[in-house]
Design a protein around this motif. Structure first.
Motif, PDB file in Angstrom:
ATOM      1  N   ARG A  72      23.800  21.179  -2.334  1.00 45.75           N
ATOM      2  CA  ARG A  72      23.655  22.611  -2.557  1.00 45.75           C
ATOM      3  C   ARG A  72      22.325  22.922  -3.249  1.00 45.75           C
ATOM      4  O   ARG A  72      21.611  23.849  -2.856  1.00 45.75           O
ATOM      5  CB  ARG A  72      24.807  23.144  -3.401  1.00 45.75           C
ATOM      6  CG  ARG A  72      24.760  24.652  -3.555  1.00 45.75           C
ATOM      7  CD  ARG A  72      25.889  25.235  -4.379  1.00 45.75           C
ATOM      8  NE  ARG A  72      27.141  24.548  -4.193  1.00 45.75           N
ATOM      9  CZ  ARG A  72      28.037  24.377  -5.154  1.00 45.75           C
ATOM     10  NH1 ARG A  72      27.812  24.845  -6.353  1.00 45.75           N
ATOM     11  NH2 ARG A  72      29.164  23.749  -4.923  1.00 45.75           N
ATOM     12  N   VAL A  73      21.974  22.138  -4.270  1.00 42.41           N
ATOM     13  CA  VAL A  73      20.704  22.347  -4.966  1.00 42.41           C
ATOM     14  C   VAL A  73      19.535  22.135  -4.007  1.00 42.41           C
ATOM     15  O   VAL A  73      18.572  22.919  -3.999  1.00 42.41           O
ATOM     16  CB  VAL A  73      20.587  21.408  -6.195  1.00 42.41           C
ATOM     17  CG1 VAL A  73      19.189  21.421  -6.764  1.00 42.41           C
ATOM     18  CG2 VAL A  73      21.592  21.806  -7.260  1.00 42.41           C
ATOM     19  N   ALA A  74      19.610  21.117  -3.167  1.00 43.32           N
ATOM     20  CA  ALA A  74      18.532  20.847  -2.213  1.00 43.32           C
ATOM     21  C   ALA A  74      18.399  21.992  -1.211  1.00 43.32           C
ATOM     22  O   ALA A  74      17.275  22.429  -0.901  1.00 43.32           O
ATOM     23  CB  ALA A  74      18.787  19.535  -1.490  1.00 43.32           C
ATOM     24  N   LYS A  75      19.515  22.501  -0.700  1.00 43.19           N
ATOM     25  CA  LYS A  75      19.467  23.599   0.270  1.00 43.19           C
ATOM     26  C   LYS A  75      18.870  24.859  -0.346  1.00 43.19           C
ATOM     27  O   LYS A  75      18.034  25.526   0.269  1.00 43.19           O
ATOM     28  CB  LYS A  75      20.866  23.908   0.802  1.00 43.19           C
ATOM     29  CG  LYS A  75      21.392  22.883   1.771  1.00 43.19           C
ATOM     30  CD  LYS A  75      22.802  23.221   2.213  1.00 43.19           C
ATOM     31  CE  LYS A  75      23.387  22.145   3.089  1.00 43.19           C
ATOM     32  NZ  LYS A  75      24.782  22.444   3.453  1.00 43.19           N
ATOM     33  N   ILE A  76      19.288  25.190  -1.556  1.00 42.21           N
ATOM     34  CA  ILE A  76      18.765  26.387  -2.215  1.00 42.21           C
ATOM     35  C   ILE A  76      17.270  26.237  -2.466  1.00 42.21           C
ATOM     36  O   ILE A  76      16.493  27.179  -2.269  1.00 42.21           O
ATOM     37  CB  ILE A  76      19.522  26.664  -3.528  1.00 42.21           C
ATOM     38  CG1 ILE A  76      20.988  26.992  -3.244  1.00 42.21           C
ATOM     39  CG2 ILE A  76      18.880  27.808  -4.297  1.00 42.21           C
ATOM     40  CD1 ILE A  76      21.853  27.049  -4.475  1.00 42.21           C
ATOM     41  N   ALA A  77      16.848  25.037  -2.891  1.00 46.13           N
ATOM     42  CA  ALA A  77      15.424  24.802  -3.148  1.00 46.13           C
ATOM     43  C   ALA A  77      14.611  24.911  -1.857  1.00 46.13           C
ATOM     44  O   ALA A  77      13.511  25.482  -1.850  1.00 46.13           O
ATOM     45  CB  ALA A  77      15.226  23.435  -3.790  1.00 46.13           C
ATOM     46  N   ILE A  78      15.145  24.409  -0.765  1.00 47.69           N
ATOM     47  CA  ILE A  78      14.437  24.492   0.519  1.00 47.69           C
ATOM     48  C   ILE A  78      14.303  25.938   0.974  1.00 47.69           C
ATOM     49  O   ILE A  78      13.226  26.373   1.395  1.00 47.69           O
ATOM     50  CB  ILE A  78      15.150  23.631   1.586  1.00 47.69           C
ATOM     51  CG1 ILE A  78      14.953  22.142   1.271  1.00 47.69           C
ATOM     52  CG2 ILE A  78      14.648  23.960   2.982  1.00 47.69           C
ATOM     53  CD1 ILE A  78      15.818  21.221   2.109  1.00 47.69           C
ATOM     54  N   VAL A  79      15.394  26.696   0.894  1.00 47.91           N
ATOM     55  CA  VAL A  79      15.355  28.101   1.310  1.00 47.91           C
ATOM     56  C   VAL A  79      14.387  28.890   0.425  1.00 47.91           C
ATOM     57  O   VAL A  79      13.604  29.717   0.917  1.00 47.91           O
ATOM     58  CB  VAL A  79      16.773  28.719   1.279  1.00 47.91           C
ATOM     59  CG1 VAL A  79      16.723  30.224   1.439  1.00 47.91           C
ATOM     60  CG2 VAL A  79      17.640  28.086   2.346  1.00 47.91           C
ATOM     61  N   THR A  80      14.398  28.622  -0.866  1.00 48.69           N
ATOM     62  CA  THR A  80      13.481  29.300  -1.782  1.00 48.69           C
ATOM     63  C   THR A  80      12.033  28.950  -1.461  1.00 48.69           C
ATOM     64  O   THR A  80      11.159  29.819  -1.449  1.00 48.69           O
ATOM     65  CB  THR A  80      13.807  28.934  -3.236  1.00 48.69           C
ATOM     66  OG1 THR A  80      15.164  29.298  -3.499  1.00 48.69           O
ATOM     67  CG2 THR A  80      12.895  29.645  -4.205  1.00 48.69           C
ATOM     68  N   GLY A  81      11.779  27.693  -1.171  1.00 45.08           N
ATOM     69  CA  GLY A  81      10.427  27.265  -0.806  1.00 45.08           C
ATOM     70  C   GLY A  81       9.943  27.916   0.472  1.00 45.08           C
ATOM     71  O   GLY A  81       8.790  28.356   0.567  1.00 45.08           O
ATOM     72  N   ILE A  82      10.814  27.994   1.463  1.00 46.65           N
ATOM     73  CA  ILE A  82      10.448  28.640   2.725  1.00 46.65           C
ATOM     74  C   ILE A  82      10.147  30.122   2.496  1.00 46.65           C
ATOM     75  O   ILE A  82       9.168  30.657   3.029  1.00 46.65           O
ATOM     76  CB  ILE A  82      11.567  28.452   3.778  1.00 46.65           C
ATOM     77  CG1 ILE A  82      11.626  26.991   4.211  1.00 46.65           C
ATOM     78  CG2 ILE A  82      11.349  29.365   4.979  1.00 46.65           C
ATOM     79  CD1 ILE A  82      12.826  26.648   5.065  1.00 46.65           C
ATOM     80  N   GLY A  83      10.975  30.779   1.687  1.00 47.76           N
ATOM     81  CA  GLY A  83      10.729  32.190   1.379  1.00 47.76           C
ATOM     82  C   GLY A  83       9.404  32.392   0.666  1.00 47.76           C
ATOM     83  O   GLY A  83       8.670  33.348   0.950  1.00 47.76           O
ATOM     84  N   ALA A  84       9.061  31.497  -0.241  1.00 49.23           N
ATOM     85  CA  ALA A  84       7.789  31.604  -0.958  1.00 49.23           C
ATOM     86  C   ALA A  84       6.605  31.393  -0.016  1.00 49.23           C
ATOM     87  O   ALA A  84       5.597  32.097  -0.101  1.00 49.23           O
ATOM     88  CB  ALA A  84       7.742  30.593  -2.101  1.00 49.23           C
ATOM     89  N   VAL A  85       6.721  30.440   0.898  1.00 46.30           N
ATOM     90  CA  VAL A  85       5.639  30.189   1.854  1.00 46.30           C
ATOM     91  C   VAL A  85       5.460  31.372   2.797  1.00 46.30           C
ATOM     92  O   VAL A  85       4.328  31.802   3.073  1.00 46.30           O
ATOM     93  CB  VAL A  85       5.899  28.875   2.634  1.00 46.30           C
ATOM     94  CG1 VAL A  85       4.954  28.735   3.800  1.00 46.30           C
ATOM     95  CG2 VAL A  85       5.792  27.679   1.710  1.00 46.30           C
TER      96      VAL A  85
END
Length: 97
Positions: A72-85
């Protein structure tokens, strides 16, 4: 069209900040859970192995719940990173010269 992209960029920036905060909260909860599991395992091993002497070392804890929390932490971090990019790309597209 440029105004719409700016609004989308602002929304993505807000969502990225919220995602960062959510990721940190989830990571702290996961780390706390992992620490509690390690403490329980350490206490159990101390009770079971007290007659054996000083048998020690690092304790590795594996749990299905812990694995799910890590995912769950990895998925949230990935989605947040994609949104930032995506927000960064929109910012580069919408630059006013």
């Amino acid at each position: 069209m440029s105004k719409i992209l700016k609004y989308i960029e602002r929304i993505l920036q807000v969502l990225a900040v919220i995602g960062c905060i959510w990721t940190v909260v989830e990571y702290i909860q996961m780390h706390t859970y992992k620490t509690k599991l390690k403490n329980k395992a350490d206490e159990y091993l101390d009770e079971e192995l007290e007659l054996e002497g000083n048998i020690g070392g690092p304790i590795a804890v594996y749990s299905p719940t812990l694995k799910e929390k890590e995912k769950r932490v990895a998925k949230i971090a990935i989605v947040t990173g994609i949104g930032a990019v995506v927000s960064l790309v929109l910012n580069l597209i919408n630059r006013d010269y």
